[in-house]
Design an enzyme around this catalytic site. Sequence first.
Site, mmCIF file in Angstrom:
data_model
loop_
_atom_site.group_PDB
_atom_site.id
_atom_site.type_symbol
_atom_site.label_atom_id
_atom_site.label_comp_id
_atom_site.label_asym_id
_atom_site.label_seq_id
_atom_site.Cartn_x
_atom_site.Cartn_y
_atom_site.Cartn_z
ATOM 1 N N GLY A 48 0.862 -1.183 0.000
ATOM 2 C CA GLY A 48 0.000 0.000 0.000
ATOM 3 C C GLY A 48 0.887 1.217 0.000
ATOM 4 O O GLY A 48 1.799 1.314 -0.811
ATOM 5 N N GLU A 49 0.650 2.105 0.923
ATOM 6 C CA GLU A 49 1.419 3.344 0.970
ATOM 7 C C GLU A 49 1.885 3.546 2.416
ATOM 8 O O GLU A 49 1.075 3.795 3.299
ATOM 9 C CB GLU A 49 0.521 4.493 0.477
ATOM 10 N N SER A 50 3.198 3.435 2.613
ATOM 11 C CA SER A 50 3.711 3.417 3.987
ATOM 12 C C SER A 50 3.487 4.739 4.714
ATOM 13 O O SER A 50 3.331 4.757 5.937
ATOM 14 C CB SER A 50 5.190 3.030 4.003
ATOM 15 N N CYS A 69 6.322 -5.110 0.790
ATOM 16 C CA CYS A 69 6.423 -3.803 0.144
ATOM 17 C C CYS A 69 6.272 -2.656 1.151
ATOM 18 O O CYS A 69 7.164 -2.437 1.953
ATOM 19 C CB CYS A 69 5.426 -3.747 -1.007
ATOM 20 N N ILE A 78 5.844 -3.365 -7.401
ATOM 21 C CA ILE A 78 5.014 -2.182 -7.686
ATOM 22 C C ILE A 78 5.507 -1.018 -6.836
ATOM 23 O O ILE A 78 5.312 -1.012 -5.625
ATOM 24 C CB ILE A 78 3.536 -2.469 -7.371
ATOM 25 N N ARG A 79 6.146 -0.073 -7.436
ATOM 26 C CA ARG A 79 6.767 1.042 -6.694
ATOM 27 C C ARG A 79 7.469 0.497 -5.434
ATOM 28 O O ARG A 79 7.276 0.963 -4.325
ATOM 29 C CB ARG A 79 5.726 2.108 -6.318
ATOM 30 N N HIS A 130 5.131 -8.637 -4.161
ATOM 31 C CA HIS A 130 3.758 -8.951 -3.722
ATOM 32 C C HIS A 130 3.344 -10.377 -4.086
ATOM 33 O O HIS A 130 2.640 -10.568 -5.076
ATOM 34 C CB HIS A 130 2.783 -8.000 -4.424
ATOM 35 N N GLU A 148 1.000 -12.039 -2.961
ATOM 36 C CA GLU A 148 -0.467 -12.185 -2.950
ATOM 37 C C GLU A 148 -1.092 -11.812 -4.298
ATOM 38 O O GLU A 148 -2.269 -12.067 -4.517
ATOM 39 C CB GLU A 148 -1.083 -11.350 -1.811
HETATM 40 N N1 GLN Z 1 5.791 2.961 -2.704
HETATM 41 C C1 GLN Z 1 5.039 2.544 -1.571
HETATM 42 C C2 GLN Z 1 5.594 3.160 -0.292
HETATM 43 O O1 GLN Z 1 6.588 3.799 -0.324
HETATM 44 C C3 GLN Z 1 5.023 1.021 -1.462
HETATM 45 C C4 GLN Z 1 4.312 0.417 -2.649
HETATM 46 C C5 GLN Z 1 3.702 -0.929 -2.409
HETATM 47 O O2 GLN Z 1 3.437 -1.329 -1.270
HETATM 48 N N2 GLN Z 1 3.420 -1.609 -3.493
HETATM 49 O O3 GLN Z 1 5.057 3.020 0.760
#
Ligand code: GLN
Length: 178
Positions: free
Chosen positions: A29-31, A61, A116-117, A153, A155
Amino acid sequence: MLQRLGIEVTEVRLPKDLEGLDAVIMPGGESTTFAKLAVRFGLMEPLRSFVNQGKATWGTCAGLIFLSKDIGRDQPTLGLMDIRVKRNAFGRQIDSFTAGLQIDSIEGPPFPGVFIRAPIIEQVAGNVEVLCTLDDGTIVAARQGNMFVTSFHPELTDDTRVHEYFVALAESCRPKAA
Ligand code: GLN
């Protein structure tokens, strides 16, 4: 994925949701958002004490970032795992990719790693074990005792092998009945 393996699952949103669990997964997700919500809902200390009790914990991630001690910027993390992490190390969303991975303790054909990112692990310290690197040596999975992290990921694939690895870790971390 866990349900496919016959594991009972629940979502953790508040501290009370951690009661009675054997293991926890900090998802992707987005930390930065995790950090804000975890602080606001009082989850930081309960999560730290959950992990510090030796219960199996997997960060994928953003979850990897959230477990790390050093992310090179001022953003709250649980600060538990002796790794230095670089966020968004492969570029932006459009630079997402899949790579075949060799992961320690996981048998069979290369594992489809979905990035993913994704962050990378720039440095490990203490008793952190590196479990997987890309061809250029970049570290993308590691373990320190009960803590396991992947910058990809599992999952998002159909391949349950990394989840099976985590379930086995959770079994081994479970307190033995007296
Ligand atoms: N770029 C996101 C972050 O810095 C992590 C991306 C992801 O969990 N797929 O939190």
